[in-house]
Design an enzyme around this catalytic site. Sequence first.
Site, PDB file in Angstrom:
ATOM      1  CE  LYS A 176      -2.252   2.561   3.035  1.00  0.00           C
ATOM      2  NZ  LYS A 176      -2.193   3.839   2.281  1.00  0.00           N
ATOM      3  CD  GLU A 251      13.583   1.121   8.880  1.00  0.00           C
ATOM      4  OE1 GLU A 251      14.096   2.147   9.363  1.00  0.00           O
ATOM      5  OE2 GLU A 251      14.078  -0.002   9.001  1.00  0.00           O
ATOM      6  CB  CYS A 285      13.081   9.663   7.147  1.00  0.00           C
ATOM      7  SG  CYS A 285      13.983   8.560   6.037  1.00  0.00           S
ATOM      8  CD  GLU A 387       9.660  13.184  11.192  1.00  0.00           C
ATOM      9  OE1 GLU A 387       8.539  12.691  11.400  1.00  0.00           O
ATOM     10  OE2 GLU A 387      10.546  12.609  10.532  1.00  0.00           O
TER      11      GLU A 387
HETATM   12  P1  NAD Z   1       2.243   7.972   7.730  1.00  0.00           P
HETATM   13  O1  NAD Z   1       2.654   7.221   8.952  1.00  0.00           O
HETATM   14  O2  NAD Z   1       1.103   8.895   7.835  1.00  0.00           O
HETATM   15  O3  NAD Z   1       1.859   6.951   6.543  1.00  0.00           O
HETATM   16  C1  NAD Z   1       2.740   5.954   6.065  1.00  0.00           C
HETATM   17  C2  NAD Z   1       1.932   4.838   5.443  1.00  0.00           C
HETATM   18  O4  NAD Z   1       1.170   4.171   6.457  1.00  0.00           O
HETATM   19  C3  NAD Z   1       0.892   5.333   4.420  1.00  0.00           C
HETATM   20  O5  NAD Z   1       0.766   4.370   3.404  1.00  0.00           O
HETATM   21  C4  NAD Z   1      -0.372   5.415   5.245  1.00  0.00           C
HETATM   22  O6  NAD Z   1      -1.560   5.334   4.501  1.00  0.00           O
HETATM   23  C5  NAD Z   1      -0.214   4.208   6.154  1.00  0.00           C
HETATM   24  N1  NAD Z   1      -0.961   4.297   7.405  1.00  0.00           N
HETATM   25  C6  NAD Z   1      -1.373   5.414   8.069  1.00  0.00           C
HETATM   26  N2  NAD Z   1      -2.073   5.061   9.166  1.00  0.00           N
HETATM   27  C7  NAD Z   1      -2.091   3.714   9.207  1.00  0.00           C
HETATM   28  C8  NAD Z   1      -2.644   2.752  10.104  1.00  0.00           C
HETATM   29  N3  NAD Z   1      -3.338   3.104  11.203  1.00  0.00           N
HETATM   30  N4  NAD Z   1      -2.466   1.438   9.845  1.00  0.00           N
HETATM   31  C9  NAD Z   1      -1.767   1.053   8.753  1.00  0.00           C
HETATM   32  N5  NAD Z   1      -1.236   1.911   7.863  1.00  0.00           N
HETATM   33  C10 NAD Z   1      -1.388   3.223   8.091  1.00  0.00           C
HETATM   34  O7  NAD Z   1       3.554   8.701   7.220  1.00  0.00           O
HETATM   35  P2  NAD Z   1       3.673   9.766   6.044  1.00  0.00           P
HETATM   36  O8  NAD Z   1       3.086  11.053   6.507  1.00  0.00           O
HETATM   37  O9  NAD Z   1       3.181   9.152   4.789  1.00  0.00           O
HETATM   38  O10 NAD Z   1       5.263   9.908   5.913  1.00  0.00           O
HETATM   39  C11 NAD Z   1       6.048  10.786   6.653  1.00  0.00           C
HETATM   40  C12 NAD Z   1       6.724  10.085   7.804  1.00  0.00           C
HETATM   41  O11 NAD Z   1       7.470   8.972   7.323  1.00  0.00           O
HETATM   42  C13 NAD Z   1       7.724  10.963   8.529  1.00  0.00           C
HETATM   43  O12 NAD Z   1       7.567  10.794   9.909  1.00  0.00           O
HETATM   44  C14 NAD Z   1       9.075  10.418   8.081  1.00  0.00           C
HETATM   45  O13 NAD Z   1      10.131  10.623   8.975  1.00  0.00           O
HETATM   46  C15 NAD Z   1       8.760   8.969   7.932  1.00  0.00           C
HETATM   47  N6  NAD Z   1       9.735   8.308   7.065  1.00  0.00           N
HETATM   48  C16 NAD Z   1      10.623   7.449   7.634  1.00  0.00           C
HETATM   49  C17 NAD Z   1      11.586   6.832   6.846  1.00  0.00           C
HETATM   50  C18 NAD Z   1      12.574   5.863   7.446  1.00  0.00           C
HETATM   51  O14 NAD Z   1      13.234   5.164   6.683  1.00  0.00           O
HETATM   52  N7  NAD Z   1      12.719   5.796   8.744  1.00  0.00           N
HETATM   53  C19 NAD Z   1      11.621   7.093   5.466  1.00  0.00           C
HETATM   54  C20 NAD Z   1      10.693   7.990   4.930  1.00  0.00           C
HETATM   55  C21 NAD Z   1       9.748   8.593   5.733  1.00  0.00           C
END
Ligand code: NAD
Length: 484
Positions: A176, A251, A285, A387
């Site tokens: 997804k 992650e 990130c 963040e």
């Molecule tokens: P997010 O957590 O909102 O969403 C990430 C994914 O999870 C999306 O596909 C979303 O639809 C899904 N999701 C959201 N709620 C969910 C739930 N309750 N159950 C299952 N899936 C769910 O994150 P975002 O806003 O898309 O991305 C930004 C964040 O990602 C920042 O905090 C950034 O630091 C982090 N990030 C981390 C890394 C890493 O490698 N550590 C890399 C890139 C981004």
Amino acid sequence: MSERTRLLNFIGGEFVPPKSASYLPVYEPATGEVFAEVVASNRADVDAACEAAERAWPAWRNTPTEKRAAILNAIADKLESELERFAQAESKDTGKPLSLARSVDIPRAVSNFRFFASAIQHFASECHPTSADVLNYTLRAPLGVVGCLSPWNLPLYLFTWKIAPALAAGNCVVGKPSELTPATATMFAELCSGAGLPPGVLNVIHGTGSDAGEAICTHPTIKAISFTGGTKTGARIARVAAPLFKKLSLEMGGKNPVLVFDDADFDSMLGTTLRSAFSNQGEICLCGSRIFVQDGIYDRFKSEFVARAKKLVVGDPLEPTTDQGALISQQHHEKVRGYLNLARKEGGKLLCGGEVVSPPRRCSKGWFLSPAVIEGLAPDCRTSQEEIFGPVVTIYRFKTEEEAVRLANGTPYGLASVVWTRSLDRAHRVSANLQAGIVWVNCWMVRDLRTPFGGVKQSGVGREGGWEALRFFTEPKNVCLKLS
Ligand code: NAD
């Protein structure tokens, strides 16, 4: 509405509409306009994807490694040949400069597939000869159907970082992408099919995290979840998936420190620190958002860094001269601006940027913000601790190495960190003492896909990359054999 592109789920090798007939709008961040709509999946759609994956699994698991690797390589070749089409789509969906999508996002997605096509052919398991007549050996079998959930900031880059090792190891995937950036994953699913990936081996489900995402994470068929996204979401996934005993790789977010010592190579440090602060609008990130500079060079750093930040061109992602594109959404734009207001209230001084930018013509309603540099904040205030994930950095002065390490470690996060020094002793010492999964010394974002990738504390659980990823996507079984 009907003329807009409709992005559908990809299940069992074909595009299928949602059971609920619901769709979500997809915005182009650079224009602020809706350009497509995407399926809002629910549990029934996830059921269908899991069934298709389960049906495909026995044949995929039994496909010889060399054949699986050949298909992964064919996917990489096909993606490389369509780099421009994917880069255009990625830039439109995210607001990032097209030049960045061309040079980083899509080439890295190609590399992810090439890397794991090769890695799986070198992956081996252990043998422990115990005595003359007893032999222990480890079988590493694929898990079955796994869930891969990725965020919006590096859409195809991170989606493929998960699904390439999962597929290479012989699993079937229900993936997804973020509902904010669904385009390239949809295109990619079709491309994989055209490159010979059998139907049902990779299924793409679209929709919100709370509906589609959570249905994947709690589905009884799904054996493991590889998630990249925010820390709050990771905590939620852990809460719902852990009692079901699913394997988890999380992650999550970061608030990465950059430590600049007096003896740093100043020019190299300055250019790279500018990149580590503001690449992809600061929406990586790994971006270094807290910059700690030693006393002796603080004033020089401040004036030269701010001067360089002011020169960054914020504008239409399609223009080759653009350094900074648009932020991902109106909501995120407001969130980042909210932090700028908070920083002022917390005593911070905005040295540059933080202004809403309205580029001419087609981008006048896009979500642009100029890169901001803030000083004067306490290291423990909210702006310094939380963040922001945008083009905002905070800078601080320090005197001693001990102080720098203490400040760097002083957040709940622990993803990446950067150290600038010419002293070899200090480089090793500081690297060992930093609470982070990744330390870059005198560089940033230099990647070798064999290395363990991930964070500590609230930045992550588990590691991606190289053998770590292949181990995650396989289950070890020890066989103890006594010879008669
Ligand atoms: P997010 O957590 O909102 O969403 C990430 C994914 O999870 C999306 O596909 C979303 O639809 C899904 N999701 C959201 N709620 C969910 C739930 N309750 N159950 C299952 N899936 C769910 O994150 P975002 O806003 O898309 O991305 C930004 C964040 O990602 C920042 O905090 C950034 O630091 C982090 N990030 C981390 C890394 C890493 O490698 N550590 C890399 C890139 C981004």
